[in-house]
Design an enzyme around this catalytic site. Structure first.
Site, mmCIF file in Angstrom:
data_model
loop_
_atom_site.group_PDB
_atom_site.id
_atom_site.type_symbol
_atom_site.label_atom_id
_atom_site.label_comp_id
_atom_site.label_asym_id
_atom_site.label_seq_id
_atom_site.Cartn_x
_atom_site.Cartn_y
_atom_site.Cartn_z
ATOM 1 N N GLU A 138 1.080 -1.217 0.236
ATOM 2 C CA GLU A 138 0.500 -0.371 0.334
ATOM 3 C C GLU A 138 1.077 1.617 0.498
ATOM 4 O O GLU A 138 0.519 2.029 1.035
ATOM 5 C CB GLU A 138 -0.781 -0.133 0.961
ATOM 6 C CG GLU A 138 -1.561 -0.802 1.274
ATOM 7 C CD GLU A 138 -2.821 -1.168 2.477
ATOM 8 O OE1 GLU A 138 -2.862 -0.337 3.289
ATOM 9 O OE2 GLU A 138 -4.425 -1.340 1.985
ATOM 10 N N GLU A 177 -5.950 -7.985 -0.116
ATOM 11 C CA GLU A 177 -6.378 -7.868 0.651
ATOM 12 C C GLU A 177 -7.801 -8.023 0.528
ATOM 13 O O GLU A 177 -7.856 -6.706 -0.248
ATOM 14 C CB GLU A 177 -5.936 -6.658 0.825
ATOM 15 C CG GLU A 177 -4.097 -6.866 2.037
ATOM 16 C CD GLU A 177 -3.889 -5.792 2.736
ATOM 17 O OE1 GLU A 177 -4.527 -5.241 3.520
ATOM 18 O OE2 GLU A 177 -2.567 -5.628 2.829
HETATM 19 O O1 AHR Z 1 -5.651 -5.954 6.487
HETATM 20 C C1 AHR Z 1 -5.335 -5.478 7.723
HETATM 21 C C2 AHR Z 1 -4.448 -4.006 6.708
HETATM 22 O O2 AHR Z 1 -5.389 -3.644 5.525
HETATM 23 C C3 AHR Z 1 -3.190 -3.671 6.189
HETATM 24 O O3 AHR Z 1 -2.432 -3.707 7.101
HETATM 25 C C4 AHR Z 1 -3.071 -3.093 5.103
HETATM 26 O O4 AHR Z 1 -1.991 -3.230 4.190
HETATM 27 C C5 AHR Z 1 -4.140 -2.889 5.399
HETATM 28 O O5 AHR Z 1 -4.474 -0.753 4.593
#
Ligand code: AHR
Length: 501
Positions: free
Chosen positions: A173, A292
């Site tokens: 990210e 994610e």
């Molecule tokens: O999954 C929780 C968080 O969400 C992770 O650390 C991050 O990559 C995202 O913002």
């Protein structure tokens, strides 16, 4: 009772099912590692301190890959802190989650856990506070055969054979201002490109993932993908997508259509990456690592960072309900429908932290509601993903307008003839009779129809009531030999399995 119709045909192939669609994520965050996968005082813990009960659940979930060690955590992480004798490892502040990292688990422990759990590791390197050198050092540590400082260090630390890790995330990210070492697309793109190039000099047989946007609502979304890929196109294989969904302002109807939003997001990222492909006159295609995704009530109390620096605090421990499970099912349908471009995906996360598996540190463990759609999809999606021709009544939403009440995808295994249909009914109130036309398969029989539903969409489970939300046999089916009629309860996740006659 409204009617819907699904036509299936073995020739409507989207792509083969990618096992990597069924990945998850373990981050040094809250109790995901400590108290989650690792809990030396637990009665089922092995010599490494890994919980056997959690590994049993991992197997039941049918997980393919596990992304590690973060997440936001990785952007401040020194991987060298987590190797060698545990007593000598430094304790550090983890700035991302305002916690204290004891470094009891590092890359060697994680790799031993992955082996025991039977999952493929997906390793992330820190491109926030670190860069090319630390990434190639880690790669040589994990994949080097020996005869170099870092590969010999791994041997000295007890692992004679290389781990041969294939999947690598180039940071996490990096578009997000909250990220430690946040960068512009050009800054990140240059760093990711040089890191990838150096990594390939050590081991060319890698699948490298560049950071895409951390959400479709990021102000740089679209431009970020273009600029990053303009810098990295030749060096990387996949670009990441991240998305979290939750019910906002009590708007359950829109929340149940989260899969529609995921469909649009994937289509938009595909358009962005294919634009670079066209502009740069490339033949290679960049696909997606949706590394994610989940339901996450990220504005809730459970997600507020601690103010002190605790070790393994209770953090992001969202409790999921029936509606959340239906949404997770809808998101799985979206990922499968896009199997021609989504090469891998990771449900974020695995244990305790926005997770399908929950534990008491030192005590019991249980399945959240969202465990079930994931476990069913991973165990029954086999062979080819089939596009389904779908006719459905509409489901009105404030956010997306009228969307189909039914969403579905199917898989067909040409070797066994097995067919699985995954479907959600988004209607809050109406049952849906779905006629599944199977004539194109030339003779199949019904093996099983299940549904996950409850009269209360907000019903969640605790350790004591974990079995009270689970898929049950759906006996509201009728079959005339070619068309199967199945009644889907309102707000439900459903699986229909057929086999050759
Ligand atoms: O999954 C929780 C968080 O969400 C992770 O650390 C991050 O990559 C995202 O913002």
């Amino acid at each position: 009772m409204p009617n819907a119709r699904l036509a299936l045909d073995p020739s409507f192939v989207v792509a083969p099912v990618s096992r990597r669609t069924f990945g998850t994520f373990v981050e040094h965050l809250g109790r995901c590692v400590y108290g989650g996968i690792h809990d030396p005082g637990h009665p089922t813990a092995d010599a490494d301190g890994f919980r056997g009960d959690v590994i049993d659940f991992v197997r039941e979930l049918g997980i393919s890959t596990v992304r590690y060690p973060g997440g936001n955590f990785v952007s401040g992480y020194r991987w060298e802190d987590g190797i060698g004798p545990v007593a000598d490892r430094p304790v550090r502040k983890d700035l991302a989650w305002h916690s204290t990292e004891p470094n009891l688990v590092g890359v060697d422990e994680f790799m031993r856990w992955a082996k025991k759990a039977g999952v493929e590791p997906m390793m992330a390197v820190n491109l926030g506070t670190r860069g090319v050198q630390e990434a190639i050092d880690l790669l040589d540590y994990t994949n080097g055969a020996g005869g170099s400082f870092h590969s010999d260090l791994r041997k000295k630390n007890g692992s004679a054979d290389p781990y041969d890790i294939k999947m690598w995330c180039l940071g996490n990210e990096m578009d997000g201002p909250w990220q430690i070492g946040h960068k512009t697309a050009r800054e990140y793109g240059r760093l990711a490109s040089e890191t990838a190039r150096a990594m390939r000099l050590i081991d060319n047989d890698l699948t490298l993932v560049a950071c895409g946007s951390s959400g479709a609502d990021m102000p740089t979304f679209g431009t970020w993908e273009r600029e990053v890929l303009e810098e990295t196109y030749d060096e990387v294989d996949l670009i990441s997508m991240h998305a979290y969904y939750w019910e906002k302002d009590g708007d359950l109807a829109s929340f149940l259509a989260a899969g529609v939003e995921m469909d649009h997001f994937i289509d938009d990222v595909v358009a962005s990456v294919d634009h670079v492909r066209a502009a740069q006159k490339k033949t290679k295609r960049i696909n997606i690592s949706f590394d994610e995704w989940n339901v996450w009530y990220l504005d809730g109390e459970a997600s507020k960072n601690p103010t002190d620096w605790p070790v393994a605090p209770v953090l992001l421990e969202d409790q999921y309900n029936v509606a959340d499970a239906v949404v997770v099912g809808g998101l799985l349908i979206s990922l499968l429908k896009h199997s021609d471009r989504v090469a891998s995906a990771s449900l974020a996360q695995l244990v305790n932290v926005i997770a399908p598996i929950m534990t008491e540190t030192g005590g019991r463990s249980w399945k959240q509601t969202t465990f079930h759609p994931f476990a069913q999809a991973s165990s029954f999606a086999r062979g080819d993903v089939l596009r389904v021709e779908l006719q459905s009544p509409v489901h009105e939403t404030a956010k997306y307008g009228a969307v189909p009440a039914l969403d579905a995808v199917a898989t067909h295994d040409p070797e066994t003839g097995d067919v699985s249909v995954f479907a959600i009914n988004r209607s809050l109130t109406e049952e849906l009779t779905v006629d599944v036309d199977t004539r194109a398969f030339g003779g199949v029989r019904l093996v099983q129809a299940t549904t996950l539903h409850d009269a209360d969409p907000y019903k969640s489970v605790t350790v004591d009531t974990a079995d009270s939300v689970a898929p049950v046999a759906n006996d509201k089916t009728s079959w005339d030999g070619s068309v199967l009629s199945v009644v889907l309860p309102p707000l439900s996740w459903n699986v229909v399995r057929l086999a050759k006659q």
